[in-house]
Design a protein around this motif. Structure first.
Motif, PDB file in Angstrom:
ATOM      1  N   GLU A 317       0.821  -1.217   0.000  1.00 58.55           N
ATOM      2  CA  GLU A 317       0.000   0.000   0.000  1.00 58.55           C
ATOM      3  C   GLU A 317       0.853   1.265   0.000  1.00 58.55           C
ATOM      4  OE1 GLU A 317      -0.600  -2.484   2.323  1.00 58.55           O
ATOM      5  OE2 GLU A 317      -2.763  -2.832   2.485  1.00 58.55           O
ATOM      6  N   ILE A 318       1.913   1.265   0.791  1.00 62.94           N
ATOM      7  CA  ILE A 318       2.673   2.511   0.904  1.00 62.94           C
ATOM      8  C   ILE A 318       3.486   2.780  -0.361  1.00 62.94           C
ATOM      9  CG2 ILE A 318       2.680   2.715   3.406  1.00 62.94           C
ATOM     10  CD1 ILE A 318       5.368   1.378   3.558  1.00 62.94           C
ATOM     11  N   THR A 359       8.121  -4.064   2.131  1.00 63.21           N
ATOM     12  CA  THR A 359       7.916  -4.799   3.387  1.00 63.21           C
ATOM     13  C   THR A 359       7.933  -6.307   3.182  1.00 63.21           C
ATOM     14  OG1 THR A 359       5.532  -4.607   3.068  1.00 63.21           O
ATOM     15  CG2 THR A 359       6.567  -2.985   4.497  1.00 63.21           C
ATOM     16  N   PHE A 362      10.173  -8.090   5.516  1.00 62.12           N
ATOM     17  CA  PHE A 362       9.643  -8.037   6.877  1.00 62.12           C
ATOM     18  C   PHE A 362       8.650  -9.161   7.090  1.00 62.12           C
ATOM     19  CE2 PHE A 362      10.122  -3.956   9.407  1.00 62.12           C
ATOM     20  CZ  PHE A 362      11.429  -3.783   9.002  1.00 62.12           C
ATOM     21  N   SER A 376      12.896   1.680   9.186  1.00 60.36           N
ATOM     22  CA  SER A 376      11.900   0.731   8.703  1.00 60.36           C
ATOM     23  C   SER A 376      11.289   1.273   7.422  1.00 60.36           C
ATOM     24  CB  SER A 376      10.800   0.525   9.761  1.00 60.36           C
ATOM     25  OG  SER A 376       9.896   1.613   9.756  1.00 60.36           O
ATOM     26  N   TYR A 378       8.337   1.896   6.927  1.00 56.86           N
ATOM     27  CA  TYR A 378       7.312   2.869   7.288  1.00 56.86           C
ATOM     28  C   TYR A 378       7.930   4.255   7.489  1.00 56.86           C
ATOM     29  CZ  TYR A 378       5.301  -1.673   8.030  1.00 56.86           C
ATOM     30  OH  TYR A 378       4.913  -2.972   7.840  1.00 56.86           O
ATOM     31  N   GLU A 379       9.122   4.283   8.062  1.00 49.78           N
ATOM     32  CA  GLU A 379       9.787   5.571   8.255  1.00 49.78           C
ATOM     33  C   GLU A 379      10.244   6.155   6.927  1.00 49.78           C
ATOM     34  OE1 GLU A 379      12.473   5.964  11.502  1.00 49.78           O
ATOM     35  OE2 GLU A 379      11.163   4.834  12.834  1.00 49.78           O
ATOM     36  N   PHE A 381       8.653   5.795   4.165  1.00 46.32           N
ATOM     37  CA  PHE A 381       7.409   6.337   3.594  1.00 46.32           C
ATOM     38  C   PHE A 381       7.071   7.695   4.210  1.00 46.32           C
ATOM     39  CE2 PHE A 381       2.743   6.721   3.962  1.00 46.32           C
ATOM     40  CZ  PHE A 381       2.373   6.677   2.629  1.00 46.32           C
ATOM     41  N   ILE A 382       7.204   7.794   5.523  1.00 47.90           N
ATOM     42  CA  ILE A 382       6.820   9.036   6.214  1.00 47.90           C
ATOM     43  C   ILE A 382       7.654  10.214   5.716  1.00 47.90           C
ATOM     44  CG2 ILE A 382       6.857  10.222   8.448  1.00 47.90           C
ATOM     45  CD1 ILE A 382       6.005   7.538   9.742  1.00 47.90           C
ATOM     46  N   MET A 385       6.664  11.014   2.001  1.00 42.66           N
ATOM     47  CA  MET A 385       5.364  11.663   1.831  1.00 42.66           C
ATOM     48  C   MET A 385       5.385  13.092   2.361  1.00 42.66           C
ATOM     49  SD  MET A 385       3.489   9.667   0.137  1.00 42.66           S
ATOM     50  CE  MET A 385       1.723   9.837   0.318  1.00 42.66           C
TER      51      MET A 385
ATOM     52  N   ASN B 349       6.787  -4.717  12.268  1.00 45.15           N
ATOM     53  CA  ASN B 349       5.745  -4.017  11.528  1.00 45.15           C
ATOM     54  C   ASN B 349       4.937  -3.071  12.401  1.00 45.15           C
ATOM     55  OD1 ASN B 349       5.854  -5.097   8.649  1.00 45.15           O
ATOM     56  ND2 ASN B 349       6.023  -6.946   9.905  1.00 45.15           N
ATOM     57  N   LEU B 351       5.639   1.184  14.284  1.00 46.53           N
ATOM     58  CA  LEU B 351       6.539   2.330  14.304  1.00 46.53           C
ATOM     59  C   LEU B 351       7.239   2.376  15.649  1.00 46.53           C
ATOM     60  CD1 LEU B 351       4.163   4.915  12.628  1.00 46.53           C
ATOM     61  CD2 LEU B 351       6.155   3.819  11.586  1.00 46.53           C
ATOM     62  N   SER B 367       1.541  11.201  10.854  1.00 50.06           N
ATOM     63  CA  SER B 367       1.660  10.496   9.579  1.00 50.06           C
ATOM     64  C   SER B 367       0.664   9.341   9.467  1.00 50.06           C
ATOM     65  CB  SER B 367       3.087   9.973   9.378  1.00 50.06           C
ATOM     66  OG  SER B 367       3.973  11.065   9.257  1.00 50.06           O
ATOM     67  N   TYR B 371      -1.836   9.733   6.469  1.00 46.71           N
ATOM     68  CA  TYR B 371      -1.623   8.892   5.290  1.00 46.71           C
ATOM     69  C   TYR B 371      -2.319   7.547   5.505  1.00 46.71           C
ATOM     70  CZ  TYR B 371       2.072  12.372   4.746  1.00 46.71           C
ATOM     71  OH  TYR B 371       2.767  13.544   4.655  1.00 46.71           O
ATOM     72  N   GLU B 373      -2.748   5.013   3.693  1.00 43.65           N
ATOM     73  CA  GLU B 373      -2.062   3.800   3.218  1.00 43.65           C
ATOM     74  C   GLU B 373      -1.067   3.297   4.255  1.00 43.65           C
ATOM     75  OE1 GLU B 373      -1.931   6.715   1.653  1.00 43.65           O
ATOM     76  OE2 GLU B 373      -3.270   6.477  -0.072  1.00 43.65           O
ATOM     77  N   LEU B 374      -0.507   4.223   5.016  1.00 37.52           N
ATOM     78  CA  LEU B 374       0.422   3.814   6.074  1.00 37.52           C
ATOM     79  C   LEU B 374      -0.358   3.059   7.150  1.00 37.52           C
ATOM     80  CD1 LEU B 374       3.241   3.930   7.338  1.00 37.52           C
ATOM     81  CD2 LEU B 374       2.622   6.135   8.332  1.00 37.52           C
ATOM     82  N   CYS B 377      -1.187  -0.403   5.717  1.00 36.48           N
ATOM     83  CA  CYS B 377      -0.001  -1.268   5.587  1.00 36.48           C
ATOM     84  C   CYS B 377       0.426  -1.778   6.968  1.00 36.48           C
ATOM     85  CB  CYS B 377       1.119  -0.467   4.934  1.00 36.48           C
ATOM     86  SG  CYS B 377       2.315  -1.464   4.073  1.00 36.48           S
TER      87      CYS B 377
END
Lengths: 417, 415
Positions: A317-318, A359, A362, A376, A378-379, A381-382, A385, B349, B351, B367, B371, B373-374, B377
């Protein structure tokens, strides 16, 4: 007759710095960061140049001087050339010296090492042209063979590249497409007229790039005579051995103490002992050999992972959200005509940004299989974005001022800051 | 293999993660054919099919001399000097009872529990002793002395965690140290805690085994959407409101989050000695209408709280393990945890942040809310990951540790 054809990929992305929501609307520097960490682009360029680019180029020059038959090729991403120029001009000079020998070819690619072909054909063509112009400016040559980011490839790309005037294209020699066929011949991409595809012999390439220092490998240690024996065995059932790999194999992925430089130093001499062997660059291979049937690749392939597909950069997704947003922003960014902003936007298209958001490792619990400068996915992505968000605000402000968009338009993030 | 285990609480009569961890571990141990006698300081109305329960206040015990020591102890999980006093003074006890039945302070209670440990050791048949945290250590040591059996001391939280490395209570520390040094092997719930046990208690590395906690996901159902929150995004704090859990950092991050995401609402589920302070902090920052204090939740209510939340935050200052993130993830809620936690060693998985880095915490909260999607996910991958973290693996590790000790027993007798 076996022709050994080397192509080395040389690339470094402009990694996005740690960029938080507090930076949006304020911090205009997206990439540079003096952290001295794996997000500090200058620091990385310095590190890799010391371990790989400078010593390997030095060795390559020695080999070119010693063996008049020795030939190699590089694909240098535009963002790599730019970072050499910006951070380490001596690295650029060392590449220029190699090209000056006349036996080093430079391939074409997208300037931004991007996935533009998947999203925006026009953007793709612009980036290939930009890259060609830069190669011409820095090295005085015009590339004739194309390779796409991460060897992402399908029939449609081959057709497009043929139309753009290239005579050859590089792709992965994927088992599922080759079947009983050998990667050691040239093929005609399905649906094209005269362009030829050079297929990576991944077994022989990965013996050097991945397995060289692996002590669990049955063939360890890999000596030059042993490797050349394998190459000689191709004689009679192949014409070209395409050894395609990251240039960082030398000194960075395989450290100096593994003996990788010594391997490279003695390889040409040993290989040339057999009078049937020679070196060719990709465009020479295209000129010298005919095609042996078609390479039919309907779905995208790449040279990444076991899957050889796009799942390292797309699919979760991200990744998909980030990719959709950056290309969605394109029209408005180009509309500003602001070169600085357009360049920033394009640097955000580099494939590595999406790789860091992957991911799939992961999920397997096998996090150590890949390298990620962020803590990660996710970071990654943050920060990405948040940067896109800032870029959008700036773009909309410019367009509002010029009356191109309505005052109340808040963009795809729909968030006012 | 017969295990005499000293605990102090068990769901549903638990006030925190320790009881949950004991439940998960003992269930999984029973599956590995370990016979467990679980001793608790206080009788609770509980019957379990996978192990035998024994209570320190068991009046049916035969020894008449000891009977007067079998008290209905006010000793509870997470007791400390202050809460013990509050407890004995508010339980409507007669002055006389206070004097004669209960110990003067928590330390005397621990000593009483210890003498009961010796009694239980005498009447139970077992191969090995396994004790959970400091309140049980003296009881376990007494049982070890009486029986000559090997003892495993498991640390779920040290005094340094509970006090946020602040003012460590010397007497608690001494008991912890005595238990850890007296034990034959020490189990910690993370490498994070292992380092503390080595550093602060002088326990040699070779005597420590790390057994990470896990999750009992069978009791959870798939995520149900809650329509309570229509236009708001919910950020959840769930845990005891104490220094260790970092509630003040949560409030600071909430304030900053609201500056960038005004549509957020913050739910605090739990109680504890910092509750009033936290409420005052929220009020003084003008956030009263952005916070909901839900009190201490149990069972289904906890589950509902997770499922309602868009993000669960565990900003712990020092968390030896931390089971709540696993509960949150199994409920499909994206999770943000502090790096100062053992659980951060086993999950990817989610943060992570440093508890003191309020800006980074805010960046991550905003975030996830911003977001979508985050959020998705983290939800998908988090649930998948935690499903694989069952108690079977830690239980197997425990059995290995017991066997290691029993093997030693065979070869050289007890010490």
């Amino acid at each position: 007759m076996v022709s050994m054809c080397f192509y080395f990929q040389v690339h470094q992305p402009y990694r996005v710095r740690k960029y938080s929501i507090f930076d949006i609307g304020k911090e205009k520097e997206y990439f540079s960061d003096d952290s001295g960490t794996d997000l500090d682009n200058k620091w990385i360029m310095n590190k890799v140049a010391t371990k790989c680019y400078l010593p390997t180029n030095k060795l390559m020059l020695e080999l070119l001087e010693k063996h008049p038959e020795f030939k190699i090729s590089f694909s240098l991403s535009g963002v790599f050339m730019e970072q050499m120029d910006e951070f380490m001009p001596e690295v650029l000079e060392s590449f220029q010296k190699l090209v000056k020998t006349g036996r080093v070819e430079i391939l074409a690619e997208t300037y931004y090492h991007s996935l533009a072909f998947l999203h925006d054909k026009e953007e793709f063509r612009s980036q290939v042209k930009m890259h060609g112009d830069t190669v011409k400016k820095l090295f005085g040559i015009t590339p004739q063979v194309f390779r796409n980011t991460e060897l992402i490839y399908n029939n449609e790309l081959a057709r497009e590249i043929e139309e753009m005037g290239y005579k050859g294209i590089i792709a992965e020699g994927a088992d599922h497409l080759l079947g009983w066929k050998s990667p050691n011949f040239l093929y005609k991409p399905t649906g094209t007229e005269k362009i030829k595809v050079l297929l990576k012999n991944y077994k022989m390439s990965d013996d050097i790039a991945f397995r060289f220092s692996n002590r669990d490998w049955a063939e360890w240690p890999l000596t030059v005579p042993k490797y050349v024996d394998w190459v000689n065995a191709i004689n009679g059932n192949g014409e070209v051995l395409n050894l395609f790999m990251d240039y960082e194999t030398f000194g960075e992925h395989q450290w100096e103490d593994t003996g990788i430089f010594e391997f490279l130093r003695y390889l040409p001499e040993e290989f040339l002992k057999n009078p049937d062997n020679n070196f060719k660059t990709p465009s020479e291979v295209v000129d010298a050999y005919p095609t042996h049937g078609e390479y039919d690749c309907h779905n995208f392939i790449s040279w990444a992972d076991i899957e050889r597909d796009l799942s390292a950069w797309t699919g979760n997704e991200i990744q998909d959200a980030a990719m959709a947003k950056v290309y969605h922003l394109g029209e408005k960014v180009l509309q500003t005509g602001n070169h600085g902003l357009i360049h920033k936007w394009r640097k955000l298209q580099t494939s590595d940004h999406f790789y860091y958001m992957c991911t799939k490792w992961f999920a397997d619990g096998d996090v150590h299989k890949y390298f990620n400068p962020y803590n990660s996915p996710y970071e990654a992505f943050i920060s990405y974005m948040n940067v896109l968000h800032d870029l959008e605000i700036e773009v909309l402000d410019i367009l509002k001022e010029r009356g191109f968009v309505k005052k109340e338009e808040s963009g795809l993030f729909g968030i006012s800051v | 293999m017969k295990v005499l285990m000293f605990g102090w609480e068990f769901p549903p009569f638990n006030s925190g993660g320790l009881g949950t961890a004991c439940e998960g571990l003992t269930k999984a141990l029973a599956k590995q054919n370990a016979e467990i006698t679980f001793v608790m300081p206080k009788r609770v109305d509980l019957s379990l099919d996978f192990m035998k329960l024994s209570f320190a206040d068991d009046h049916t015990a035969s020894n008449k001399i000891m009977r007067e020591y079998y008290f209905n102890s006010p000793l509870q999980a997470y007791s400390n000097e202050e809460t013990y006093e509050i407890c004995i003074n508010t339980e409507n006890q007669t002055e006389e009872k206070k004097k004669t039945i209960y110990g003067k302070d928590i330390y005397e209670e621990v000593l009483r529990y210890a003498s009961v440990g010796e009694q239980i050791a005498g009447r139970e048949d077992f191969d090995i002793i396994h004790a959970h945290d400091w309140l049980t250590f003296k009881a376990a040591l007494a049982a070890k002395k009486a029986s000559g059996k090997f003892m495993v001391a498991q640390i779920h939280a040290t005094e340094f965690d509970r006090t946020g490395n602040g003012s460590v209570n010397q007497r608690v520390y001494e008991i912890e140290k005595e238990g850890l040094q007296g034990a034959d092997l020490v189990i910690t719930v993370s490498n994070f805690t292992k380092q503390k046990v080595m550093k602060h208690y002088g326990i040699p590395e070779e005597k420590i085994r790390v057994v990470h906690n896990a999750n009992d996901f069978s009791e959870y159902t798939i995520r149900q959407l809650n329509d309570l929150k229509k236009n708001k995004k919910v950020v959840l704090f769930l845990g005891r409101i104490t220094l260790q859990k970092g509630p003040d950092y949560f409030v600071q991050a909430a304030k900053k989050t609201l500056e960038h995401y005004p549509n957020a609402i913050f739910v605090v589920a739990g109680s504890g000695d910092m509750e009033n302070q936290m409420i005052r902090q929220v009020a003084s920052l003008g956030l009263a209408d952005k916070f909901i204090f839900a009190g201490f939740l149990r069972g289904d209510d906890t589950k509902r709280a997770y499922q309602m939340a868009d993000l669960y935050v565990m900003p712990s200052v020092s968390e030896p393990f931390g089971l709540t993130p696993l509960e949150s993830m199994i409920n499909g809620t994206p999770t943000l945890i502090s790096n100062q936690s053992g659980v951060s060693e086993v999950v990817d998985n989610c943060l992570k942040t440093d508890f003191w880095d309020v800006d980074d915490m805010t960046n991550k909260i905003v975030s996830v809310l911003r977001y979508n999607e985050l959020y998705k996910c983290l939800q998908t991958n988090g649930t998948e990951e935690v499903k694989k973290l069952t108690w079977d693996k830690p239980a197997r590790r425990c059995v290995d540790i017991y066997e290691e000790l029993l093997e030693k027993n065979k070869n050289g007798g007890t010490n």
